[in-house]
Enzyme design. Sequence first.
Site, PDB file in Angstrom:
ATOM      1  CE  LYS A  34      34.105  40.233  29.753  1.00  0.00           C
ATOM      2  NZ  LYS A  34      34.343  39.130  30.706  1.00  0.00           N
ATOM      3  NE  ARG A  89      48.680  30.368  33.387  1.00  0.00           N
ATOM      4  CZ  ARG A  89      48.279  31.448  32.731  1.00  0.00           C
ATOM      5  NH1 ARG A  89      47.294  32.174  33.201  1.00  0.00           N
ATOM      6  NH2 ARG A  89      48.873  31.818  31.625  1.00  0.00           N
ATOM      7  CD  GLU A 114      46.845  32.185  37.379  1.00  0.00           C
ATOM      8  OE1 GLU A 114      45.715  32.176  36.864  1.00  0.00           O
ATOM      9  OE2 GLU A 114      47.828  32.762  36.842  1.00  0.00           O
TER      10      GLU A 114
END
Length: 631
Positions: free
Chosen positions: A278, A392, A364
Site C-alpha cells: 500500500k 450485513r 459483521e
Amino acid sequence: MVPILPSISSPQDLRRLDRTQLPQLADEVRACVLDNVSRTGGHLSSNLGTVELTVALHYVFDTPEDRIVWDVGHQTYPHKILTGRRERMATLRQLGGLSGFPQRGESEYDTFGTAHSSTSISAALGMAVAAKQKGEDRHCIAVIGDGAMTAGMAFEALNNAGVAECKLLVILNDNDMSISPPVGALNRYLAQLMSGQFYAKAKTVGKNVLSKAPPLFELAKRLEEHAKGMVVPATLFEKFGFNYVGPIDGHDLESLIPTLENLKHLDGPQFLHVVTKKGQGYKLAEADPVAYHGPGKFDPLVGLVKPTTAPKTTFTQVFGQWLCDMAAQDGRLVGITPAMREGSGMVEFEKRFPGRYHDVGIAEQHAVTFAAGLACEGLKPVVAIYSTFLQRAYDQLVHDVAIQNLPVVFALDRAGLVGADGATHAGAYDIPFLRCIPNMSIAAPADEAECRQLLTSAYEQDHPVAVRYPRGAGVGKVPHLTLDSLPLGKGEIRAQGARIAILAFGTLLYPALTAGEALGATVANMRWVKPLDRELLLEIARTHEAIVTVEEGAVMGGAGSAVSEALQEAGLQRPILQLGLPDRFIEHGDPAKLLAAVGLDAAGIEKSIRERFAYLTGEEHSAGKTRASAV
C-alpha cells in the site's frame, strides 16, 4: 520521455503498447492518482498499491468482454484512469462527479458495483457461470484483498467455485494491510506465505549463478512461475479446488504479465496470490498507509499536516472517549469492531484495554453473534459498527441478540448521509430496519454532549439498544466527562410555539430549531425513536394543529412513521408532514449540499412546512391579499 498516458483512452489503446512501455505507463498512472487525490481527497494508499496489477489485467485480458470485479472497490482509481475517465478524475467523489467506487452506470468497464467487502468472488462466479450457460467464451476475474478474504462470504464463494467448471480467476491482493491491520488465523497463514522472501532470496542466488550460463538463465526465467508454486505451500486454496499460483510480486510487470497470460489458458478455477505494498511509489504513504488510506486534500510535496486550529470533536471521538471511561468504571465492558478500529474511534481503547478489545476482522455477522455469546455470560458487549455495515448482520441481530433479549449496545457510526462515499455507505436504513424488531431500542442524539449521555443510557439497559450518530462533528456542544444518562424513552421541548410542532430526531434538531423560530413553531427534541415518548407526543398533538417530523434517515418506515402509528393507536387525528431521506439512493457529494438538495437544511424544512401548512403559517392569507390588490 514522451508521455504515454495521454494517448490511453481505453484498454484497447493500452493493449497496443509494447510491453517495454508498461513500466513507464504505470509510473504515469501512479502520478495521476497522486495528483488527483491530493486535490479532491479520497482513497490513496490502496490505489497506489494496485497500479501495476491494474495495468497488467487490462493488458492481458480483453476487457470489458472479460469481466473484472474489484472487491471493496476503493482501489479502482487506476482502473478508472485507464478506462476512459482520466479527464474526469478531478471530479472524484464530488456532487455530479465520478464515484469513488465502481458503478455499473458509470462505465461498461465497471462490471459490478462494489463498496462493501468480500463480494467479488460470488459476483465473478455468477458471471462465469452465466457465460458458460449462455455459451459465451469469457474470463471472469475477482480481485480481493487479504482483509476482505477474512469474511465468511468469501469462503462461501470459494467453496461453491471449486466445483464449478468455468473460467474464474481469483486474485488475492495481499498487502498485509486492510483499513485497520488485518487480524485472525487466516492473516497469520497469509503472513507465512509471505515467506516468499525465501523465494526472493533463492531467486537472487539463482540469478547470480545462472547469469554465467545464458541458456540456463533463460530456461530458469520461463520456469519461474512453476518454481514459485513448488516453493510456497498452497494447501488451503487447493483444498477448495483451485489451482494455486504464487505468491508473486504485484509490482513486477515482468512477473505479472507472463503469469496472467499463462493462467488465461488454463481450465478450471485459478487462484493467483500477488503481494503488493500500500502506498507504493509515494514514500509518505508507504510509511503510514493508514493515515493515507482516505486523506483529504493535501500537498503531495509536503504530505499530510496537522491543522493549526483544533478541529471540532467528532461523534466518533465522543464514542471513543466514552468507551474508555465506561470501561474504566465497569470491568464487564467488552469492545468489538469488525475491522474498523480507526474508523470507529477505538485506537485508544485498544491501547488501554487490550484484553477487552476484539477486532474480529471483516466479519459483521460473526461480530454480532460473538457479542451475543459474551452477553450470555454476563459481560456487557459494545459493538462499534457503521450503520451501513450492520445491514450485513441483520439475521444475527434479530435471531441471536433480539429474540434472546441480550444487553448488547450497538454504536452506529455514520448514520445518515456520509458525503463523498455515497449511497453504498450512507446509514439511511437503520431506523426502519431496527424499530420493527421487538426488544430493540433506538436513540438518536442531537449533539455530541447528548451522544455521550445516550451511550450511557443504552449501556444501563438490560436489552439491546442502538445509538445512531453521524459522521464528523455536530454543533460543537462539548460533552461533560461524567457518565450521566438520560431517561429511556423521554424527549424534551426545546422551543415553545403555537399551531405547528416540529418533532426532531437526531442532529437535524438544530436546523429544525432555526426553521421553527422563523415559523413560530414548537420544536421537540425526541431523542428516542423507540421507545417513543408517547406522553410528550400526545400532549403536543392535543395542543397543536399540525405535526412535522424530521429525521436524517429513510422516511419510509422511519421515525415519522412511528409518530403516525402512535397517534393512530391513541385515536388522535392530526395532519402530519414527514421529512426525511426520499425513496431513492442518494449519491456522493458534500453532505451539506446533499441535505439541502433533499430539503433537510433549515431553509428546506421551513419551505416544506410553509408549502404543506400554508393555512397555518399565513401564506394563504398573504396570497389572497396579493391577488385582491392585483385585481
